[in-house]
Design an enzyme around this catalytic site. Structure first.
Site, mmCIF file in Angstrom:
data_model
loop_
_atom_site.group_PDB
_atom_site.id
_atom_site.type_symbol
_atom_site.label_atom_id
_atom_site.label_comp_id
_atom_site.label_asym_id
_atom_site.label_seq_id
_atom_site.Cartn_x
_atom_site.Cartn_y
_atom_site.Cartn_z
ATOM 1 N N GLU A 195 0.830 -1.203 0.000
ATOM 2 C CA GLU A 195 0.000 0.000 0.000
ATOM 3 C C GLU A 195 0.865 1.254 0.000
ATOM 4 O O GLU A 195 0.634 2.185 -0.782
ATOM 5 C CB GLU A 195 -0.930 -0.005 1.216
ATOM 6 C CG GLU A 195 -2.053 -1.021 1.118
ATOM 7 C CD GLU A 195 -2.866 -1.127 2.400
ATOM 8 O OE1 GLU A 195 -4.029 -1.560 2.315
ATOM 9 O OE2 GLU A 195 -2.347 -0.800 3.483
ATOM 10 N N LYS A 208 -13.221 5.825 12.251
ATOM 11 C CA LYS A 208 -11.766 5.790 12.068
ATOM 12 C C LYS A 208 -11.092 7.115 12.431
ATOM 13 O O LYS A 208 -9.860 7.205 12.396
ATOM 14 C CB LYS A 208 -11.422 5.449 10.615
ATOM 15 C CG LYS A 208 -12.102 4.195 10.100
ATOM 16 C CD LYS A 208 -11.740 2.959 10.899
ATOM 17 C CE LYS A 208 -12.575 1.784 10.464
ATOM 18 N NZ LYS A 208 -11.947 0.621 10.131
#
Length: 270
Positions: free
Chosen positions: A121, A139
């Site tokens: 990533e 989050k």
């Protein structure tokens, strides 16, 4: 700082957390244009973005898209959906990357990698011109590590316990605890192995770890460390789906632009 526009009242009682993830993902895919090289993220939120890109390709609304997958799981998903794939060797500059995150702080710094794909990533998302992050509001944190959940560090398998102890010692002042990731939560579970053949140490912090760049440098100076899950200064925009609507936070120079949308405005294609 540009003041946030008030979000219009939106009916959201029927929306599940997965619905919120899907809405954020679909909003992010609006940034995808024909002819782009697109970094395809990994995880439950990014999966919706990959599905959406494939659907638009099948409809002919997008053409000539090239994807670069950030994990074997995403690679397999993209192949099954017919998304053409390539790699950073062929396309060293990525036009756009879309991915989820495990934590987002007020400056759009991230924790990623609880799904185990942090290295690939970061390789893809550090090579992109525009990195759009998609999350639900659970989050959002005041500081990195603030959720009390894991901040992953990918390490080589050799003498992993030695690496674990050194990582924990780095952050003793922050009440750090470290655990080797396993495929089960118990100590007898098989050790989790990344797509790159490495292990992951999950770090948990009781207190703020302070300057993130200093923390990053300290981790990466340790021999045997491959990469950590702090994505510092990489996100261009963060799309947050919450109970009252969608908020888009975008860095513009040293300023932060904040836009809000009602769910009713985002229903097309959902």
């Amino acid at each position: 700082m540009v003041p946030a526009a008030a979000a219009p009242p939106c009916p959201s009682a029927a929306l599940t957390q997965d619905d919120l993830k899907k809405i954020a993902a679909y909003k992010a895919v609006e940034h995808v244009k024909s002819g782009m090289v697109v970094g395809l993220g990994t995880g439950s939120t990014a999966k919706h973005a990959v599905d959406r890109i494939a659907h638009l390709l099948q409809q002919g609304k997008l053409t000539d898209i090239v994807g670069i997958a950030t994990s074997m799981k995403t690679h397999d998903q993209a192949v099954s959906l017919g998304i053409p794939l390539s790699d950073l060797d062929t396309h060293p500059v990525v036009d756009l990357a879309i991915d989820g995150a495990d934590e987002v702080d007020p400056d759009l710094n991230l924790v990623k990698g609880r799904g185990g794909s942090l290295l690939r990533e970061k390789m893809v998302e550090s090579a992109t011109t525009k990195f759009v992050v998609i999350v639900d509001e659970s989050k959002l944190v005041k500081h990195i590590g603030g959720s009390g959940l894991a901040m992953p560090v990918e390490i080589i398998p050799f003498c992993w316990n030695h690496s674990l102890k050194r990582l924990v010692n780095l952050f003793a002042d922050s009440g750090c605890e470290g655990k080797l990731r396993r495929n089960r939560s118990d100590e007898n579970g098989e050790i989790y192995v990344t797509d790159n053949g490495n292990y992951i140490i999950d770090l948990y912090f009781e207190r703020d770890i302070g300057d993130l760049n200093e923390a990053s440098d300290a981790i990466l100076r340790l021999p045997g460390i491959v990469e950590h899950g702090m994505f510092i200064g990489l996100a261009t925009s963060v799309i947050v789906a919450g109970v009252s609507g969608v908020t888009v936070k975008t860095k513009v120079g040293s300023e932060m632009e904040i836009d809000s949308f009602c769910y009713n405005d985002l229903r097309n294609g959902f």
